[in-house]
Design an enzyme around this catalytic site. Structure first.
Site: not given
Length: 293
Positions: A45, A273
């Site tokens: 990711s 993230h």
């Protein structure tokens, strides 16, 4: 020799030289434009840019891949012939096995003539990142942010898994990339800092991790990045170190400064993230290390 004869001889010589020069000029081939880099992006990711919009319409929704991830930015910068198979949640095992239905093994994208491979991988092996964040966050809430309940409970288990399981998996993956794409430049990125070296005011509201566990998680991430660097060194890959570059841009930093979005009150659809600025910084750092323009 009479002047007229000399003049005729000189004129003939000059004409012959001019014709030869023109002929040589005409024979010189035009400079051919270099072929674009054949670039394949692999990884999890952090490579896919999961959480950043817009989503890549060519990717499975399960991968949550964006068109603003660092591989796309690198491809745009270099004009590369680009293949992006990054996918959120990927582990090293998904290089050789399908991650989801319709999402083939990532190594299927590699070719013998691939010129450049980039990847970020390892954080999902053994569920290291998700297990640590969830476990430490839950325990931090229970202690209202005091103490080091996560370290007290889990000790060296996360770092032990990195050393005993993640590192050999990383090394094996990099060796396999070399076998499949022997002439490729292979660049593996370290992960930018998620937490600061020490807890800072307001951090608990964004990342509900106890004050004493912030340096514990920081050390766990340092251990992972060290494993990535070691695997790169031992397989001839290039390690792109994000540690120094990302200092002060962790998830506890203010909006507009941070490169990693926090668990709470962030802007990404996927928390913990990189945001768009983080992906751009990863592209800039990779380009600098590889000497790409």
């Amino acid at each position: 020799m009479p002047f007229r004869a000399t003049h005729r001889a000189l004129s003939a010589a000059v004409a012959a030289a001019a014709i030869a020069a023109v002929g040589l000029g005409a024979a010189a081939p035009a400079q051919a434009a270099p072929d674009p880099l054949d670039y394949v992006a692999l990884g999890d990711s952090y490579s896919a840019g999961s959480g950043v919009l817009p989503l890549d319409p060519s990717a499975s929704l399960l991968c949550a891949r964006t068109t603003k991830n660092y591989p796309n930015l690198l491809a745009d910068r270099t004009g590369a012939d680009f293949t992006d198979v990054t996918c959120g949640g990927a582990k090293t095992e998904h290089f050789t096995t399908a991650q989801y239905p319709g999402v083939p093994p990532q190594f299927d994208a590699l070719r013998a003539d691939t010129d450049l491979v980039t990847l970020t991988i390892g954080g999902n092996d053994n569920n290291t990142f998700i297990s640590a964040i969830v476990a430490c966050g839950g325990l931090g809430v229970l202690t209202a942010g005091f103490g080091s309940p996560c370290e007290d409970t889990y000790g060296s288990s996360f770092s032990d898994d990195i050393a005993q399981k993640t590192y050999p998996a990383l090394k094996a993956a990099l060796n396999e990339i070399r076998a499949r794409s022997p002439k490729a430049e292979v660049a593996i990125l370290g992960y930018p800092w998620i937490v600061p070296a020490q807890s800072v005011p307001g951090c608990f509201l964004k990342l509900p991790i106890a004050k004493g566990d912030v340096p514990y998680l920081r050390q766990m991430q340092a251990d992972l990045n060290s494993a990535v660097e070691r695997a790169a060194d031992e397989t001839g890959a290039t390690f792109v170190d994000m540690a120094a570059a990302s200092e002060g841009h962790d998830a506890c930093s203010p909006a507009g400064t941070r490169w990693i979005e926090p668990l709470l009150f962030g802007t990404n659809i996927v928390p913990v993230h990189p945001n768009a600025a983080g992906e751009a910084a990863m592209a800039d750092r990779t380009a600098a290390v590889l000497g790409l323009r």
